[in-house]
Motif scaffolding. Structure first.
Motif, PDB file in Angstrom:
ATOM      1  N   ALA A  99       3.898  -2.248 -10.431  1.00  0.00           N
ATOM      2  CA  ALA A  99       3.268  -1.088 -11.191  1.00  0.00           C
ATOM      3  C   ALA A  99       2.823  -0.070 -10.179  1.00  0.00           C
ATOM      4  CB  ALA A  99       2.220  -1.273 -12.054  1.00  0.00           C
ATOM      5  N   ALA A 100       2.099  -0.630  -9.226  1.00  0.00           N
ATOM      6  CA  ALA A 100       1.700   0.400  -7.942  1.00  0.00           C
ATOM      7  C   ALA A 100       2.777   1.107  -7.208  1.00  0.00           C
ATOM      8  CB  ALA A 100       0.407  -0.394  -7.257  1.00  0.00           C
ATOM      9  N   PHE A 101       3.848  -0.033  -6.804  1.00  0.00           N
ATOM     10  CA  PHE A 101       4.841   0.678  -6.293  1.00  0.00           C
ATOM     11  C   PHE A 101       5.751   1.735  -7.325  1.00  0.00           C
ATOM     12  CE2 PHE A 101       9.709   0.776  -5.934  1.00  0.00           C
ATOM     13  CZ  PHE A 101       9.816   1.246  -4.609  1.00  0.00           C
ATOM     14  N   ASN A 102       5.688   1.686  -8.560  1.00  0.00           N
ATOM     15  CA  ASN A 102       6.463   2.476  -9.505  1.00  0.00           C
ATOM     16  C   ASN A 102       5.719   3.879  -9.274  1.00  0.00           C
ATOM     17  OD1 ASN A 102       8.646   1.088 -10.587  1.00  0.00           O
ATOM     18  ND2 ASN A 102       7.591   0.188 -11.814  1.00  0.00           N
ATOM     19  N   GLU A 103       4.415   4.016  -9.395  1.00  0.00           N
ATOM     20  CA  GLU A 103       3.852   5.021  -9.174  1.00  0.00           C
ATOM     21  C   GLU A 103       4.149   6.002  -7.895  1.00  0.00           C
ATOM     22  OE1 GLU A 103       1.361   6.395 -11.178  1.00  0.00           O
ATOM     23  OE2 GLU A 103       1.958   4.779 -12.390  1.00  0.00           O
ATOM     24  N   VAL A 104       4.517   5.440  -6.702  1.00  0.00           N
ATOM     25  CA  VAL A 104       4.893   5.963  -5.811  1.00  0.00           C
ATOM     26  C   VAL A 104       6.196   6.459  -5.921  1.00  0.00           C
ATOM     27  CG1 VAL A 104       5.047   6.070  -3.122  1.00  0.00           C
ATOM     28  CG2 VAL A 104       3.108   4.977  -4.277  1.00  0.00           C
ATOM     29  N   TYR A 105       7.190   5.714  -6.160  1.00  0.00           N
ATOM     30  CA  TYR A 105       8.718   5.600  -6.637  1.00  0.00           C
ATOM     31  C   TYR A 105       8.963   6.780  -7.235  1.00  0.00           C
ATOM     32  CZ  TYR A 105      13.531   4.128  -7.717  1.00  0.00           C
ATOM     33  OH  TYR A 105      14.752   4.028  -7.857  1.00  0.00           O
ATOM     34  N   ALA A 106       8.266   6.834  -8.484  1.00  0.00           N
ATOM     35  CA  ALA A 106       8.435   7.823  -9.590  1.00  0.00           C
ATOM     36  C   ALA A 106       8.053   9.105  -8.886  1.00  0.00           C
ATOM     37  CB  ALA A 106       7.575   7.544 -10.477  1.00  0.00           C
ATOM     38  N   SER A 107       7.358   9.307  -7.950  1.00  0.00           N
ATOM     39  CA  SER A 107       6.960  10.757  -7.222  1.00  0.00           C
ATOM     40  C   SER A 107       8.540  11.357  -6.386  1.00  0.00           C
ATOM     41  CB  SER A 107       5.847  10.668  -6.697  1.00  0.00           C
ATOM     42  OG  SER A 107       5.733  10.160  -5.483  1.00  0.00           O
ATOM     43  N   TYR A 108       9.063  10.327  -5.889  1.00  0.00           N
ATOM     44  CA  TYR A 108      10.274  10.885  -5.061  1.00  0.00           C
ATOM     45  C   TYR A 108      11.613  10.899  -5.808  1.00  0.00           C
ATOM     46  CZ  TYR A 108       7.643   9.436  -0.908  1.00  0.00           C
ATOM     47  OH  TYR A 108       6.724   9.513   0.119  1.00  0.00           O
ATOM     48  N   PHE A 109      11.649   9.898  -6.755  1.00  0.00           N
ATOM     49  CA  PHE A 109      13.117  10.036  -7.462  1.00  0.00           C
ATOM     50  C   PHE A 109      12.673  10.911  -8.957  1.00  0.00           C
ATOM     51  CE2 PHE A 109      13.875   6.567  -4.816  1.00  0.00           C
ATOM     52  CZ  PHE A 109      15.118   7.247  -4.029  1.00  0.00           C
ATOM     53  N   VAL A 133       3.181   0.864   8.992  1.00  0.00           N
ATOM     54  CA  VAL A 133       2.198   1.891   8.488  1.00  0.00           C
ATOM     55  C   VAL A 133       1.367   1.342   7.289  1.00  0.00           C
ATOM     56  CG1 VAL A 133       1.952   3.957   7.682  1.00  0.00           C
ATOM     57  CG2 VAL A 133       3.463   3.737   9.516  1.00  0.00           C
ATOM     58  N   GLY A 134      -0.008   1.199   7.334  1.00  0.00           N
ATOM     59  CA  GLY A 134      -0.723   0.889   6.126  1.00  0.00           C
ATOM     60  C   GLY A 134      -0.696  -0.598   5.722  1.00  0.00           C
ATOM     61  N   ASP A 135      -1.650  -0.788   4.864  1.00  0.00           N
ATOM     62  CA  ASP A 135      -1.972  -2.311   4.720  1.00  0.00           C
ATOM     63  C   ASP A 135      -1.949  -2.187   2.962  1.00  0.00           C
ATOM     64  OD1 ASP A 135      -4.363  -1.105   4.284  1.00  0.00           O
ATOM     65  OD2 ASP A 135      -5.476  -2.715   5.454  1.00  0.00           O
ATOM     66  N   THR A 136      -1.767  -1.060   2.185  1.00  0.00           N
ATOM     67  CA  THR A 136      -1.677  -0.940   0.823  1.00  0.00           C
ATOM     68  C   THR A 136      -0.073  -0.762   0.319  1.00  0.00           C
ATOM     69  OG1 THR A 136      -2.039   1.194   0.620  1.00  0.00           O
ATOM     70  CG2 THR A 136      -4.016  -0.252   0.821  1.00  0.00           C
ATOM     71  N   ILE A 137      -0.006  -1.154  -0.630  1.00  0.00           N
ATOM     72  CA  ILE A 137       1.382  -0.815  -1.214  1.00  0.00           C
ATOM     73  C   ILE A 137       1.690   0.491  -1.460  1.00  0.00           C
ATOM     74  CG2 ILE A 137       0.897  -1.053  -3.769  1.00  0.00           C
ATOM     75  CD1 ILE A 137       4.397  -1.866  -2.157  1.00  0.00           C
ATOM     76  N   ASP A 138       0.462   1.517  -1.883  1.00  0.00           N
ATOM     77  CA  ASP A 138       0.805   2.818  -1.869  1.00  0.00           C
ATOM     78  C   ASP A 138       1.299   3.413  -0.163  1.00  0.00           C
ATOM     79  OD1 ASP A 138       0.011   2.812  -4.300  1.00  0.00           O
ATOM     80  OD2 ASP A 138      -1.963   3.473  -4.230  1.00  0.00           O
ATOM     81  N   SER A 139       0.594   3.199   0.681  1.00  0.00           N
ATOM     82  CA  SER A 139       0.878   3.572   1.995  1.00  0.00           C
ATOM     83  C   SER A 139       2.144   3.140   2.589  1.00  0.00           C
ATOM     84  CB  SER A 139      -0.364   3.335   3.039  1.00  0.00           C
ATOM     85  OG  SER A 139      -0.392   1.938   3.141  1.00  0.00           O
ATOM     86  N   GLN A 140       2.404   1.846   2.258  1.00  0.00           N
ATOM     87  CA  GLN A 140       3.804   1.308   2.701  1.00  0.00           C
ATOM     88  C   GLN A 140       4.939   1.806   1.839  1.00  0.00           C
ATOM     89  OE1 GLN A 140       3.957  -2.647   3.654  1.00  0.00           O
ATOM     90  NE2 GLN A 140       2.186  -2.854   4.746  1.00  0.00           N
ATOM     91  N   ALA A 141       4.918   2.046   0.628  1.00  0.00           N
ATOM     92  CA  ALA A 141       5.916   2.397   0.019  1.00  0.00           C
ATOM     93  C   ALA A 141       5.953   3.922   0.114  1.00  0.00           C
ATOM     94  CB  ALA A 141       5.440   2.451  -1.635  1.00  0.00           C
ATOM     95  N   LYS A 142       5.095   4.726   0.344  1.00  0.00           N
ATOM     96  CA  LYS A 142       5.352   6.182   0.892  1.00  0.00           C
ATOM     97  C   LYS A 142       6.076   6.075   2.202  1.00  0.00           C
ATOM     98  CE  LYS A 142       2.622  10.330   1.806  1.00  0.00           C
ATOM     99  NZ  LYS A 142       3.986  10.818   2.603  1.00  0.00           N
ATOM    100  N   GLN A 143       5.685   5.361   3.227  1.00  0.00           N
ATOM    101  CA  GLN A 143       6.361   5.508   4.382  1.00  0.00           C
ATOM    102  C   GLN A 143       7.740   5.126   4.443  1.00  0.00           C
ATOM    103  OE1 GLN A 143       5.199   6.563   7.627  1.00  0.00           O
ATOM    104  NE2 GLN A 143       7.277   6.326   7.996  1.00  0.00           N
TER     105      GLN A 143
END
Length: 127
Positions: A85-95, A42-52
């Motif tokens: 940094a981009a991964f952390n943005e998504v991660y922080a919204s889950y934890f 799913v996806g080709d960006t860190i945002d989309s892949q981290a979310k999935q």
């Protein structure tokens, strides 16, 4: 006694292993990546892949009586440590629940994925 767990919302393993194993109130989750139920990346960006990836983790937890608040340790594997940094943005919204899980981040080759993670989970006792 050990018990393999599954989730109807997450793809079956790609090989001969368990998605997660529950033992004595703890859950040991195998590496989860950005794949949908049909094993499509799913996806080709860190945002989309981290979310999935994090959705998959959340689904496995919820479908087996755990929550993200029960996660005590996360190991994150990033294809490019510059994505931190981009991964952390998504991660922080889950934890979001204190105490936050302990975490290790490793840069490594992931064969087309940008992120993979595994975790150790302990059933909360409501302390």
């Amino acid at each position: 006694m050990n018990r393999a767990v599954t989730s109807p919302r997450v793809h079956e393993p790609f090989g001969r292993y368990s998605i997660a194993v529950e033992s004595n109130g703890m859950l040991f989750m195998s590496g989860q990546g950005p794949f949908d139920k049909d094993k499509r990346l799913v996806g080709d960006t860190i945002d989309s892949q981290a979310k999935q990836t994090l959705d998959n983790v959340k689904f496995i937890l919820e479908d087996n009586g755990y929550s993200l608040a029960d996660v005590v340790k996360v190991t994150v594997y990033l294809e490019d440590i510059g994505l931190w940094a981009a991964f952390n943005e998504v991660y922080a919204s889950y934890f979001t629940t204190e105490p936050l899980p302990a975490r290790t981040v490793v840069g490594c080759s992931l064969n087309g994925m940008l992120v993979e993670l595994d975790c150790i989970v302990v059933k909360s006792t409501g302390m």
